[in-house]
Design an enzyme around this catalytic site. Structure first.
Site, PDB file in Angstrom:
ATOM      1  N   LYS A 100       0.828  -1.228   0.021  1.00 41.14           N
ATOM      2  CA  LYS A 100       0.081  -0.030   0.065  1.00 41.14           C
ATOM      3  C   LYS A 100       0.932   1.376  -0.061  1.00 41.14           C
ATOM      4  O   LYS A 100       1.923   1.397   0.752  1.00 41.14           O
ATOM      5  CB  LYS A 100      -0.959   0.048   1.346  1.00 41.14           C
ATOM      6  CG  LYS A 100      -2.026   1.057   1.313  1.00 41.14           C
ATOM      7  CD  LYS A 100      -2.913   0.420   2.372  1.00 41.14           C
ATOM      8  CE  LYS A 100      -3.873   1.671   2.972  1.00 41.14           C
ATOM      9  NZ  LYS A 100      -4.729   1.083   4.028  1.00 41.14           N
TER      10      LYS A 100
ATOM     11  N   SER B 287      -9.194  -1.498   7.469  1.00 43.12           N
ATOM     12  CA  SER B 287      -8.673  -1.313   6.124  1.00 43.12           C
ATOM     13  C   SER B 287      -8.163  -2.286   5.466  1.00 43.12           C
ATOM     14  O   SER B 287      -7.716  -2.290   4.303  1.00 43.12           O
ATOM     15  CB  SER B 287      -7.878  -0.099   5.997  1.00 43.12           C
ATOM     16  OG  SER B 287      -8.660   1.000   6.490  1.00 43.12           O
TER      17      SER B 287
END
EC number: 6.3.5.7
Lengths: 468, 562
Positions: free
Chosen positions: A76, A136
């Protein structure tokens, strides 16, 4: 090959069925084909190929570094990567190239993993995939039909992870199966002298045994998680899962986490306060975006931050500063900290009563269409998205979302297991047993793409998202 | 615009000691004690000598001043508080900056053990209670030399609390009486230093040097137990000596290793404390005293003119000798202190300390700090050193202060003592009066002196053996200063400064002088006690100071009575 698990691919590499470079090229070509999805912010093609070549040399000499050698990974874009732009999807960090690797990135690279690139996120990860502050990792995993694992707070280093909420952030692991998550955890977990919140105890290697008998297990079903907004489909998968455990001899009991309903609002206060604090460093002086205004230092700050942050980030900074004001501090921040402790104690009490693992939904429903998704503002959306996940972050517990089935619409649904703090291995062992029972179908992106009636249609959607 | 001076102030005469009129003696807590009822009137005049002069002019009310201090001492440590960057004064700009110091996103603080030990050691030396659990907080404000937008400090639960600092002032007509005062220490907290902003006003730009950013500081908060500039300056000086003795800070004010903010208010004794102002960034003991005294007088003047004191931050303009409202370099009133936001630092777990009793079994010594061990290793503190000097050498208390007050002077003194047969009192007098006087005149530090301890010891030996007179010794000393490398004996023989050992020759000189000055001889015989001194002086003159005055006196007396 791309649809297989880490273990399968690793075996194929060892047996020479495929080379690391071939695997890397296949990945790169899929990434390019799916560019319209905006999954990657940066594709590190050159670096990836070089790493793959080195891995290939090691395999040829028979000196493979282990299960991750030659395995393509994505990170990410809020993990610092040395020499590779790291933006947090924010104007503020556009063009920022960190001079160092996050500890977790370094540990993956040390094991020979091949970094394909940096994946997309909400600005500063305020609701997206890979790291896990409020859900998340688990939410996207549930929607994508893969395993999303959030380790115990303190088990995996946050050094180099650009923070959202320091006291809740945990690097998350997204894999095709539970065993793979355990393999990656084995590489990532452990004390990091650069992160004082990682635990000192040297962790044991994470090898998951295969449970054959669940009769000694006690599974808790928190009654507060049965909310009206929960879709009937997810609700039915949840109860089927509970029945499955029960039918195989596990003790399944209803439990209560009485402070659950205060969790979202408490999370909101603590999250925005830490965001306000963490974002203070983005002043345009040392790195990142800087505006053209130079009338005074203060005017420069103001314009830089106005230009660099989007509305959601600015909104959270303003809210957070409001909560931290001297006159509000006791009423909001301190109170939220107390509620956080009550929420953490809820879990402690349940686990002390003999429950081994909690079983809950991960999300309210399967993924909603984009046009539906953008109807709600960010705050409402994150309140809905994180409803079952953020309490775990406040308590620092390990949790994993495991795909359970496809909905009527053909979209994946996941369920969440929550474990005792630092009992990550026990949690994953239960998840692995469950995964084996449900036999969730492997999703092949290639096939889905071929099925797509019109890629053009999707591209149109993607362009809408860019304008937003 | 000179600051109001202390009555009877004797700057420079009493070295380390603050010299305050004897009427000002008040002990610990006197300043805060003003609020107690039934203590109005005369006694407060005594406690506030600074203000009595003005008050007697105006008549009516008396004013009392209350002074508290916040002192920032840079910790002597190889690396910064939360990063591995080195700490050096005057290194090239931005050459000592780690990723953390520059606040690169994703970097995390890692606490420096040395800094914690320094804080514990300082806390113990200042009689503090050491908190076995302390916490770190973020203090937020936007400033160009604060890269993270916040400073990590210990606001809620600091590492050490409730201590005291004793300092001495000398009082009495001849400043011979030393009295000890105590100021309470509220707390000692660990915190990060900021970087430095360099304002280039010509090009209207601000340059940032982050070398200092993240250096460990001890913030020592002194309760408002002081009542004038000299008291504050003396307390700071004592703290400086303690830090230097401990080695926890070099505490060099000129290099910014010790910085002082003073909180000042005035009120009528017996009434609530007045509104206070803060004078920031005082970086010399002299300016500290002057700034405080100026500010006290300014507040009194304001109040007497019917004005109000604003709760504001001020700075000291040392050129004008006055305090002015603080503005930042870009011309705005410094208001950021009013909008401080605090938050617990989430990246640092609570700091836990142990004592021998609470030490967890099998704990890794690298991971734990044992307060008892640090207590055992505390070096001798300045107060103990002074006491020892007084006991060991029989010197005066004020001399013990003076010896400690100059860097290296005590060591110099002790080295002289080791090598000389002269009395300690003699050595003290030479070191403090003559030697130190020379240094001061030439603005030199002890280690810059061309006269070494052994050379001075040799000179004092010559004096002790009566090879030379005291006056000749001073001449030799001056010569030593000019011609480095020569020994005292060399100079004595070159200049023919030996005392006359030939008593007969001296008798002849005495006789000749008496013959030449019959009137003085008459005076002496008539019993004028000063007349003989005149004769002694005349003899010394003839002998070029080479005769011992006591011997001359003996001979003269013998000849006068014969």
């Amino acid at each position: 090959m791309l649809g297989r698990t880490l273990q399968e691919v690793s075996a194929a590499l060892k047996q020479g069925q495929i080379t690391p470079v071939e695997l890397c090229q296949k990945c790169l070509s899929l990434i390019k084909k799916t560019k319209f999805l905006n999954a990657y912010i940066t594709i590190s093609e050159e670096v990836a190929l070089k790493q793959a070549e080195e891995s290939e040399k090691r395999y040829k000499k028979g000196h493979s570094l282990g299960a991750l050698d030659g395995i393509p990974v994505a990170v990410k874009d809020n993990f610092s990567t040395s020499g590779i732009e790291t933006t947090c999807a924010s104007n503020m960090l556009k063009g920022y190239v960190p001079p160092y690797n996050a500890t977790v990135v370094q540990r993956l690279l040390d094991q020979g993993a091949v970094l394909m690139g940096k994946t997309n996120l909400d600005e500063f990860a305020m609701g997206a995939l890979g790291s896990d502050t409020g859900g998340s990792t688990r939410n996207p995993a549930a929607h994508c039909g893969i395993v999303g694992f959030k380790p115990s707070y303190g088990l995996v280093s946050r050094h180099g992870l650009i923070p959202l909420v320091n006291s809740m952030d945990v690097p998350g692991i997204l894999t095709r199966c539970v065993d793979d998550a355990a393999t990656v955890l084995g590489v990532l977990a452990g004390h990091d002298p650069k992160d004082s919140t990682t635990i000192q105890d040297p962790g044991k290697p994470f090898m998951l045994s295969s449970l054959t008998d669940v009769s000694k297990l006690c599974i808790g079903i928190p009654k507060e998680y049965l909310v009206p907004e929960l879709s009937s489909e997810v609700r039915s998968f949840w109860s089927k899962a509970a029945n499955l455990f029960e039918s195989e001899g596990a003790k399944v009991i209803e439990v209560s986490l009485p402070h659950t309903s205060y969790s979202i609002v408490c999370y909101h206060v603590l999250c925005t306060s830490e965001v306000a604090s963490n974002m203070a460093r983005f002043d345009g002086l040392e790195y990142g975006h800087r505006c053209d205004i130079d009338v005074s230092t203060e005017a420069m700050y103001a314009a830089t931050r106005r230009e660099g942050f989007n509305d959601v980030v600015r909104g959270r900074i303003l809210a957070g500063n409001f909560f931290l004001l001297k006159e509000n501090y006791a009423n909001y921040f301190i109170k939220a900290q107390k509620v956080r402790r009550l929420i953490a104690n809820d879990f402690v009490n349940v686990f002390n009563s003999g429950v081994d693992v909690l079983l809950t939904p991960t999300t309210l429903s399967e993924a909603v269409p984009y046009l539906e998704f953008i109807k709600e503002d960010n705050r409402t959306r994150s309140a809905q998205d994180d409803i079952f996940t953020q309490a775990v972050n406040m308590a620092g517990l390990p949790a994993v979302s495991v795909p359970v089935a496809l909905s009527n619409q053909g979209l994946p649904v996941g369920l969440q297991f929550i474990g005792r703090a630092f009992c990550d291995q026990q949690l994953l062992t239960v998840a692995k047993w469950f995964e084996k029972q449900v036999q969730f179908p492997v999703i092949h992106l290639q096939e889905l793409m071929d099925d797509c009636s019109s890629v053009f249609e999707i591209e149109k959607l993607a362009s809408v998202s860019l304008k937003q | 615009m000179a600051a109001p001076m202390l009555r009877g102030c004797c700057l420079g005469r009493c070295w380390a000691l603050a010299c305050i009129d004897s009427s000002s003696r008040h002990g610990r807590g006197a300043a805060t004690g003003f609020t107690s009822s039934g203590k109005r009137g005369q006694s407060f005049v005594a406690q506030q000598p600074l203000l009595t002069a003005q008050k007697s002019r105006k008549g009516e009310h008396k004013w009392a001043a209350v002074v508290g201090l916040e002192i920032h001492a840079q910790i002597a440590s190889n690396s910064k508080l939360f990063s591995g960057s080195q700490v050096h004064f005057a290194a090239p700009p931005n050459s000592l900056v780690s990723f953390f110091d520059a606040s690169l996103p994703g970097t995390l603080p890692v606490l420096n053990r040395r800094c914690v030990e320094a804080a514990v050691m300082t806390g113990l030396a200042l009689n503090c209670h050491i908190n076995k659990k302390s916490l770190f907080d973020r203090k937020h404000y936007f400033y160009a030399d604060l890269p993270a937008g916040y400073q990590i400090t210990q606001q809620r639960l600091p590492i050490a609390v409730n201590g005291s600092l004793a300092y001495s002032v000398c009082v009495g007509k001849k400043w011979r009486q030393v009295i000890t005062k105590t100021v309470r220490i509220k707390q000692i907290q660990l915190e990060q230093d900021s970087g430095k902003s360099l304002h280039d006003e010509l090009r209207s730009q601000t340059l940032i040097d982050l070398n200092r950013a993240g250096v460990g500081l001890l913030e020592v908060v002194l309760e408002p137990d002081m009542s004038c500039g000299e008291e504050a300056a003396t307390a700071v000086r004592e703290l400086q000596l303690i830090l230097q003795a401990l080695g926890t800070s070099q505490a060099n004010m000129a290099e910014g290793q010790l910085r002082v903010d003073a909180n000042i208010s005035v009120h009528h004794p017996g009434e609530p404390l007045g509104v206070r102002t803060e004078v920031k960034n005082l970086n010399s003991a002299r300016f500290l005293a002057r700034a405080i005294d100026y500010e006290i007088q300014r507040q009194i003047n304001e109040l007497e003119n019917g004005c109000e004191i604003l709760n504001e931050t001020r700075s000291f303009d040392y050129k004008l000798g006055c305090t002015v409202p603080m503005r930042d370099k870009e011309g705005k009133q410094d208001y950021r202190w009013l909008l401080l936001l605090f938050m617990p630092e989430p990246n640092l777990p609570p700091l836990l300390l142990y004592d021998t009793a609470s030490l967890p079994a099998g704990a890794d010594p690298q991971q734990v700090i044992n307060i008892d061990r640090i207590q055992e290793q505390l070096p001798e503190l300045p107060s103990e050193t002074r006491e020892k000097l007084i006991q060991q050498y029989g010197i005066l208390p004020e001399h013990s202060f003076a010896l400690l007050n100059e860097v290296g002077l005590l060591e110099f003194f002790q080295n002289v003592i080791k090598e000389t047969r002269a009395e300690p009192k003699k050595v003290t007098s030479w070191v403090l009066n003559i030697f130190l006087g020379f240094l001061k005149q030439r603005n030199l530090a002890v280690n810059e002196s061309p006269v070494t301890p052994s050379v001075l010891a040799e000179l004092l030996n010559l004096l002790d053996r009566k090879v030379i007179s005291s006056a000749a010794a001073k001449q030799v000393f001056e010569e030593l200063w000019r011609s480095k490398g020569k020994t005292p004996s060399q100079i004595v023989s070159e200049r023919k400064l030996e005392l006359m050992q030939d008593e007969e020759a001296l008798e002849r000189v005495c006789h000749a002088v008496m013959e030449g000055h019959p009137q003085v001889v008459m005076d002496t015989k008539r019993g004028n006690p000063r007349a003989i001194n005149k004769l002694i002086g005349l003899v010394r003159k003839v002998t070029h100071n080479r005769a011992d005055p006591t011997v001359i006196k003996e001979i003269l007396e013998k000849q006068l009575s014969s």
